[in-house]
Enzyme design. Structure first.
Site, mmCIF file in Angstrom:
data_model
loop_
_atom_site.group_PDB
_atom_site.id
_atom_site.type_symbol
_atom_site.label_atom_id
_atom_site.label_comp_id
_atom_site.label_asym_id
_atom_site.label_seq_id
_atom_site.Cartn_x
_atom_site.Cartn_y
_atom_site.Cartn_z
ATOM 1 N N HIS A 160 0.991 -1.334 -0.093
ATOM 2 C CA HIS A 160 -0.008 0.019 0.080
ATOM 3 C C HIS A 160 0.902 1.308 -0.086
ATOM 4 C CE1 HIS A 160 0.766 0.826 4.322
ATOM 5 N NE2 HIS A 160 0.087 -0.521 4.489
ATOM 6 N N CYS A 186 0.237 -9.901 21.009
ATOM 7 C CA CYS A 186 -0.578 -9.060 19.886
ATOM 8 C C CYS A 186 -0.309 -9.746 18.609
ATOM 9 C CB CYS A 186 -0.428 -7.676 19.845
ATOM 10 S SG CYS A 186 -1.249 -6.891 18.279
ATOM 11 N N CYS A 211 0.889 -7.182 15.708
ATOM 12 C CA CYS A 211 2.286 -6.726 15.983
ATOM 13 C C CYS A 211 3.321 -8.017 16.089
ATOM 14 C CB CYS A 211 2.248 -6.180 17.379
ATOM 15 S SG CYS A 211 1.543 -4.613 17.583
ATOM 16 N N CYS A 234 -4.202 -4.202 22.492
ATOM 17 C CA CYS A 234 -2.950 -3.861 22.123
ATOM 18 C C CYS A 234 -2.713 -2.076 21.776
ATOM 19 C CB CYS A 234 -2.646 -4.387 20.712
ATOM 20 S SG CYS A 234 -1.523 -3.755 19.788
ATOM 21 N N HIS A 250 -2.649 -1.692 17.591
ATOM 22 C CA HIS A 250 -4.029 -2.151 16.943
ATOM 23 C C HIS A 250 -5.387 -2.029 17.660
ATOM 24 C CE1 HIS A 250 -0.429 -4.084 14.923
ATOM 25 N NE2 HIS A 250 -1.285 -3.641 13.845
ATOM 26 N N LYS A 279 -2.813 6.227 10.995
ATOM 27 C CA LYS A 279 -1.785 5.635 10.176
ATOM 28 C C LYS A 279 -2.547 4.836 8.949
ATOM 29 C CE LYS A 279 1.765 2.000 10.357
ATOM 30 N NZ LYS A 279 1.944 0.606 10.750
ATOM 31 N N LYS A 295 -3.856 -1.184 5.422
ATOM 32 C CA LYS A 295 -5.209 -1.720 4.826
ATOM 33 C C LYS A 295 -6.452 -1.646 5.670
ATOM 34 C CE LYS A 295 -6.105 -6.602 3.809
ATOM 35 N NZ LYS A 295 -5.434 -7.762 3.970
#
Ligand code: MSP
Length: 524
Positions: free
Chosen positions: A25, A133, A136, A150, A153, A314, A317
């Site tokens: 991406h 996590c 991560c 987390c 996330h 951030k 995806k």
């Protein structure tokens, strides 16, 4: 003076290796483009460059992504790895190697390096219980969690209990502090090693890593028995290494660690890692400690960038980025248009807002109106006033000082991995040249020495600025180079000599072509 300023010296630049649970991406492209541009700059300096990128293919996250897609992990990894490789090809990324962590060469290097750390007494067996996590691929302690989730996330962690091997990270507190403190922002030789290296730039990130070390380091679990998708631990094959401890070693693998020590020793002192701030702890604390444990000097310099943000989050995806792919942006702006905007709009270090409008603006203002327009304008006037033959520049032109200043600024910026600042200096020179033409009005002059000098000066700036811009827009500059009648390729030029005033010889045919960057009009 940094090692990178010695012409002909070795220069290794790496990107992080990308997880194959995600497709490439814009955030990944940003990291890779910065590394590519810096690699290209160093080739212009005549350095012997080795530019490495690749994919990170082990771990629970990948194993689960493969299961979700009904594929074997390796099949899944191969498909996604190929997508990364083809995206980099599309973006004209000039990597010299593409490493996959599933390759035998990598397994061999990981086993060799960690066996050394084990033999040196820095790895021991124990039981581990903690919160993990999966996205991560990292354990968190209670204090790190936000509402039990987390911190990155914002999703639940998994409680795990395992018999693990541990890495004695705590044993390296003093050495890591010395490594991190023994460098300064100016590149001065404060570590007494004579190398004058900076451990981590920008300095804020160096301080962040120091903060992590000063808070106190716990030993870390580095192997797993609960999964099989990883590199087997050579002294206990019921275990595989936890993905980060295999992944970091890719940088050593590609330079021949464990296979060709001579090659490794030759390249190792020249390593520069590009990475995002989310993986600073791994690169700025764990990686140097792993190297120390294996008896390898932690020589790499780290260049840390912030995140591209979309709506304040951030880009990823899951963060809505699938709506804008590198392919689509290349479709709208061309490879060089996309490359330029990514490098120019986001200075290296802080977080930065990404926007489509920002790309349109960079494309129209800098590429269409400034660079493209200068090339067309100069070719047109040379056609009308100089019979289509480009004259040589004047030795005492006022623009020569502007070119020298711009070059010095750009060179410093490239050397400290600040592509945006380097392009800023380059485009200032181009704008000054457009202003110079507006002031001189050569189109109103009669053919003769006066108009010849003005056009020679403008052609000389096009020559110099094209070399300076080439790391960002490698294809467009070759077009401009040919149009102004120069032989060879921009990429064959060698700096700093090629940036010296007076290199445009004059007497060359100048061609008027189609606009290099036709203004972009967003469709309604
Ligand atoms: N596999 C690990 C790296 C191992 S290196 C030994 C990993 N992979 S990743 O694919 O998740 O991320 C790779 C890089 O992409 C990171 O440096 C990360 O910061 C960067 N980026 C991912 N999204 C990004 C943005 N939105 N903006 C800028 N960089 C981003 O971590």
């Amino acid at each position: 003076m940094s090692s990178t300023e010695i012409p002909g010296s070795k220069f290794v630049i790496t990107t992080p290796i990308y997880y194959v649970n995600d497709v490439p991406h814009v955030g990944h492209a940003y990291a890779t483009l910065n590394a590519d541009a810096v690699a290209r700059w160093h080739r212009l300096l005549g350095d012997d460059v080795f530019f490495l990128t690749g994919t990170d293919e082990h771990g629970l996250k990948i194993q689960r992504a493969a299961e979700d897609g009904g594929l074997e992990p390796l099949e899944h990894a191969t498909r996604t790895s190929e997508r990364f490789a083809s995206t980099w090809k599309m973006l004209n990324i000039s990597n010299d190697d593409f490493i996959r962590t599933t390759e035998p060469r990598h397994h061999q290097a990981v086993q060799a390096l960690l066996q050394k750390a084990y033999d040196n007494g820095y790895i021991y067996a124990d039981t581990y219980e903690g919160d993990y996590c999966v996205p991560c691929e990292a354990y968190y302690v209670e204090d790190d969690l936000v509402d039990g989730n987390c911190p990155i996330h914002k999703r639940p962690v998994e409680h795990m209990v395992e018999d693990n091997y541990f890495f004695k990270l705590s044993a390296f507190t003093d050495q890591l502090t010395a490594w991190l403190e023994g460098s300064d922002a100016e590149g001065g030789d404060t570590d007494g090693s004579g190398s004058g290296r900076n451990s981590i730039r920008p300095t804020g990130y160096r301080n962040e890593a120091l903060g992590i070390v000063r808070q106190g380091l716990d030993d870390v679990s580095i192997t797993r028995t609960s999964i099989s998708w990883g590199v087997p631990v050579p002294w206990d094959t019921d275990h595989v290494f936890y993905v980060w401890y295999d992944a970091l070693i890719n940088y050593a693998t590609a330079l021949g660690f464990g296979a060709d020590e001579e090659r490794f020793d030759e390249w190792w002192p020249a390593v520069h890692h590009i990475l995002g701030k989310d993986i600073l702890r791994f690169h700025g604390v764990y990686w140097p400690a792993m190297l120390m444990a294996a008896g390898i000097e932690p020589l790499p310099e780290l260049h840390v960038h912030g995140f591209l943000l979309l709506g304040g989050e951030k880009m990823s995806k899951t963060g809505g980025l699938t709506a804008i792919t590198p392919e689509e942006l290349v479709g709208d702006f061309g490879v060089d248009g996309f490359r330029y905007a990514m490098l120019r709009n986001h200075s290296f270090g802080p977080d930065s807002d990404f926007s489509y409008e920002g790309i349109v603006e960079a494309f129209n203002t800098d590429l269409a109106n400034t660079y493209g327009n200068l090339v067309s304008r100069v070719a047109t006037v040379v056609g009308k006033k100089c019979g289509g033959v480009g004259p040589a520049p004047a030795a005492d032109a006022s623009l020569s000082a502007a070119a020298a200043t711009a070059y010095a600024e750009a060179a410093t910026a490239w050397d400290s991995v600040q592509p945006s600042a380097a392009l800023d200096a380059t485009w200032r020179l181009l704008r000054e040249t457009n202003e110079y033409l507006a002031e001189m009005e050569p189109w109103k002059m009669d053919p003769g020495p006066e108009v010849d000098a003005v056009m020679g000066n403008a052609l000389e700036v096009i020559r110099i600025a094209s070399i300076m811009a080439s790391p960002a827009i490698p294809e467009a500059v070759e077009v401009a180079w040919k149009r102004i009648g120069l032989d060879g390729l921009v990429s064959e030029q060698r700096l700093p000599a090629a940036a010296g005033w007076g290199g445009y010889p004059g007497g060359l045919d100048v061609a008027i072509g189609d606009p290099m960057f036709p203004r972009f009009k967003p469709s309604a």
